[in-house]
Design a protein around this motif. Sequence first.
Motif: not given
Length: 218
Positions: A149-154, A91-102
């Motif tokens: 989820t909102p992402t799946e819906f869009d 159910g996460a809406d996004d997945y970012l891997v460190k190091p993250v570009r701000l």
Amino acid sequence: MRVLVAEDDRSVAAALVSVLTRAGHVCTSVARGSDVLLLHKEADVVLLDLGLDDADGLDVLRQLRKVSGVPVMIITARSDERSTVRGLTLGADDYLVKPVRLHELLARLGAVTRRYGAPSEIDDIDVGRIRIDVPAHRVLDSDVEISLTPTEFDLLVSLARRVGRAVGRQQILDEVWGDAYAAKSRSFDVHMAQLRQKLPALRITTIRGFGYRLESST
């Protein structure tokens, strides 16, 4: 926007809070999963590390999704495919891997939260036995509501607006995730797989090297 930052590394948490605060957000920082479950109602979005002091972030996400639909962005050092897929399917809406570009973090944070409240000029869309009630964010399969989820819906709406027509992968990424979204991210493919699994009555054809087409009949 109220942001709950769940991060056990104090230096990383401080950097995230600093950037988000400068961007105008109000932040609360915690290092324990139990605090996420306690404070999520006071947040508009949760930034969730997977290595917390008292629990694995995926277990926290699983428990959170039983009680809340608050937007969740995972920010973690785990870059393996299994963790990415599990996080998104839980159910996460996004997945970012460190190091993250701000700058990318801020852009994707805005894209995720817009998906939860953006008004639409489209009403209902019917594709075979599937009815998409866009203003209400509801999907019915033969009058049975399907939870997306909102992402799946869009993602579904992006395809359904062009039933029978080819839609480029990059065009969908721009519409659903925003221009800053990394096209190579696995998030897109996981959400597409989830959409196909939840709505087997829909036929979404993959067009190699280009994108997808939602067929007009099942």
